[in-house]
Design a protein around this motif. Structure first.
Motif, short mmCIF file in Angstrom:
data_model
loop_
_atom_site.label_atom_id
_atom_site.label_comp_id
_atom_site.label_asym_id
_atom_site.label_seq_id
_atom_site.Cartn_x
_atom_site.Cartn_y
_atom_site.Cartn_z
N LEU A 1 0.74 -1.23 -0.04
CA LEU A 1 0.09 0.20 0.22
C LEU A 1 0.73 1.12 -0.02
CD1 LEU A 1 -2.67 1.25 0.06
CD2 LEU A 1 -2.80 0.78 2.60
N SER A 2 1.97 1.49 0.57
CA SER A 2 2.99 2.36 0.67
C SER A 2 3.48 2.62 -0.69
CB SER A 2 4.06 2.50 2.03
OG SER A 2 4.91 1.30 1.47
N SER A 3 4.06 1.71 -1.30
CA SER A 3 4.37 1.67 -2.62
C SER A 3 3.47 2.31 -3.61
CB SER A 3 5.09 0.69 -3.00
OG SER A 3 4.09 -0.43 -3.23
N VAL A 4 2.09 2.09 -3.48
CA VAL A 4 0.90 2.56 -4.24
C VAL A 4 0.81 4.04 -3.97
CG1 VAL A 4 -1.38 2.67 -4.67
CG2 VAL A 4 -0.09 0.34 -4.69
N ILE A 5 0.96 4.57 -2.66
CA ILE A 5 0.68 6.00 -2.07
C ILE A 5 1.88 6.81 -2.85
CG2 ILE A 5 0.93 7.52 -0.37
CD1 ILE A 5 -0.87 5.29 1.20
N ALA A 6 3.22 6.17 -2.72
CA ALA A 6 4.48 6.89 -3.18
C ALA A 6 4.36 6.89 -4.58
CB ALA A 6 5.60 5.79 -2.77
N THR A 7 3.88 6.14 -5.22
CA THR A 7 3.70 6.37 -6.63
C THR A 7 2.81 7.43 -7.11
OG1 THR A 7 4.30 3.81 -7.14
CG2 THR A 7 3.30 5.12 -8.92
N VAL A 8 1.63 7.38 -6.38
CA VAL A 8 0.74 8.57 -6.60
C VAL A 8 1.14 9.88 -6.28
CG1 VAL A 8 -1.49 9.48 -5.68
CG2 VAL A 8 -1.30 6.89 -6.47
N LEU A 9 1.98 10.06 -5.32
CA LEU A 9 2.51 11.25 -4.87
C LEU A 9 3.66 11.72 -5.86
CD1 LEU A 9 2.95 10.79 -0.97
CD2 LEU A 9 1.55 12.35 -2.18
N ILE A 10 4.30 10.72 -6.38
CA ILE A 10 5.28 11.15 -7.50
C ILE A 10 4.87 11.75 -8.62
CG2 ILE A 10 7.27 10.16 -9.03
CD1 ILE A 10 7.96 8.33 -6.58
N VAL A 11 3.70 11.04 -9.29
CA VAL A 11 2.79 11.27 -10.18
C VAL A 11 2.14 12.89 -9.78
CG1 VAL A 11 0.84 11.06 -11.79
CG2 VAL A 11 2.39 9.13 -11.14
N LEU A 12 1.64 12.86 -8.78
CA LEU A 12 1.18 14.30 -8.66
C LEU A 12 2.20 15.41 -8.48
CD1 LEU A 12 -1.56 13.30 -5.82
CD2 LEU A 12 -1.86 14.18 -8.18
N LEU A 13 3.51 15.12 -7.96
CA LEU A 13 4.38 16.15 -7.84
C LEU A 13 4.99 16.39 -9.24
CD1 LEU A 13 6.54 15.22 -4.66
CD2 LEU A 13 5.27 17.24 -4.98
N SER A 14 5.02 15.35 -10.14
CA SER A 14 5.21 15.66 -11.51
C SER A 14 4.43 16.51 -12.29
CB SER A 14 5.54 14.13 -12.15
OG SER A 14 6.34 13.51 -11.66
N LEU A 15 3.23 16.15 -11.96
CA LEU A 15 2.14 17.23 -12.70
C LEU A 15 2.27 18.57 -12.14
CD1 LEU A 15 -1.06 14.78 -12.43
CD2 LEU A 15 0.52 15.53 -14.61
N VAL A 16 2.48 18.78 -10.87
CA VAL A 16 2.82 19.98 -10.32
C VAL A 16 3.88 20.79 -11.03
CG1 VAL A 16 3.12 21.32 -8.31
CG2 VAL A 16 1.29 19.61 -8.36
N ALA A 17 5.07 19.84 -11.04
CA ALA A 17 6.30 20.58 -11.53
C ALA A 17 6.06 20.99 -13.12
CB ALA A 17 7.38 19.73 -11.47
N VAL A 18 5.51 20.12 -13.68
CA VAL A 18 5.12 20.52 -15.26
C VAL A 18 4.34 21.62 -15.44
CG1 VAL A 18 3.99 19.46 -17.30
CG2 VAL A 18 5.51 17.91 -16.33
N THR A 19 3.32 21.95 -14.60
CA THR A 19 2.33 22.93 -14.60
C THR A 19 3.14 24.23 -14.20
OG1 THR A 19 0.30 21.48 -13.97
CG2 THR A 19 0.13 23.92 -13.68
N LEU A 20 3.99 24.17 -13.11
CA LEU A 20 4.80 25.28 -12.63
C LEU A 20 5.42 25.75 -13.99
CD1 LEU A 20 5.37 24.78 -9.31
CD2 LEU A 20 4.04 26.59 -10.02
N LEU A 21 6.34 24.77 -14.40
CA LEU A 21 7.32 25.15 -15.65
C LEU A 21 6.49 25.52 -16.79
CD1 LEU A 21 10.05 24.64 -16.28
CD2 LEU A 21 9.65 22.49 -17.32
#
Length: 166
Positions: free
Chosen positions: A17-37
C-alpha cells in the motif's frame, strides 16, 4: 513472541500500500512541476511569437515621406507620405532639427490605405517649442506602427528615406 509475529504480518501487508501511495505522490508532484514550468515558459513563448509577428510585418512594410513643409509660426508640419510596400496600421513622423534633436508626432491611424497610395497629413503637431521661428532646418522620417498581440503599439524602424523640410 506470538504478538511479534502478528505485527510483522500486518506490516508486510502495508508495504504494498505504501508503494502505491508513493507512486501516486510522485505522479502528482510531477504534474505540479510540469504545470509550474509551463506557466513560466508560456509567457516567454507568447512574447517571442508576438515579436516575430511584428518584425515580419515591419519587414514587409515601408512608408516614405515625399514632402514636408514646416510652419514655424504655428509649430506644426504639413506632410505627404507614400506607402511603398505593405500596409501599416499606424504611423509616426520623426522630425529632426539640424542640431540632431528629434521630436516624434503622436501615433496616427491616418495612413495610406493601399500600397503605392499617397496620403497628405496636414497640421501635424510636434512637441511644444520644438518648431520655433528661426533658422533651423528640419528633416523628416516616417515609421510604421503595428499593434502586437498584447494590444501595445510596436514601432518599426524608420524608413531609410529622409526628406528635407521647407
Amino acid at each position: 513472541m506470538k504478538g511479534g509475529k502478528e505485527n510483522i504480518s500486518i506490516m508486510i501487508g502495508k508495504k504494498g500500500l505504501s508503494s502505491v501511495i508513493a507512486t501516486v505522490l510522485i505522479v502528482l508532484l510531477s504534474l505540479v512541476a510540469v504545470t509550474l514550468l509551463w506557466t513560466f515558459i508560456r509567457g516567454g513563448i507568447e512574447q517571442s511569437s508576438s515579436a516575430v509577428e511584428v518584425s515580419n510585418k515591419c519587414l514587409n512594410t515601408e512608408i516614405r515621406p515625399t514632402n514636408c513643409v514646416v510652419d514655424k509660426t504655428a509649430g506644426n508640419a504639413d506632410v505627404i507620405v507614400r506607402s511603398t510596400r505593405g500596409e501599416a496600421e499606424k504611423l509616426v513622423l520623426i522630425l529632426e532639427r539640424n542640431d540632431g534633436t528629434t521630436s516624434v508626432s503622436a501615433v496616427s491611424t491616418d495612413v495610406p490605405a493601399n500600397t503605392l497610395e499617397t496620403k497628405p497629413l496636414n497640421d501635424v503637431p510636434f512637441a511644444a517649442n520644438f518648431i520655433v521661428p528661426g533658422t533651423d532646418t528640419f528633416k523628416l522620417k516616417v515609421a510604421a506602427v503595428f499593434t502586437d498581440s498584447t494590444g501595445k503599439d510596436a514601432f518599426c524602424d524608420p524608413s531609410p528615406v529622409v526628406v528635407a523640410c521647407s
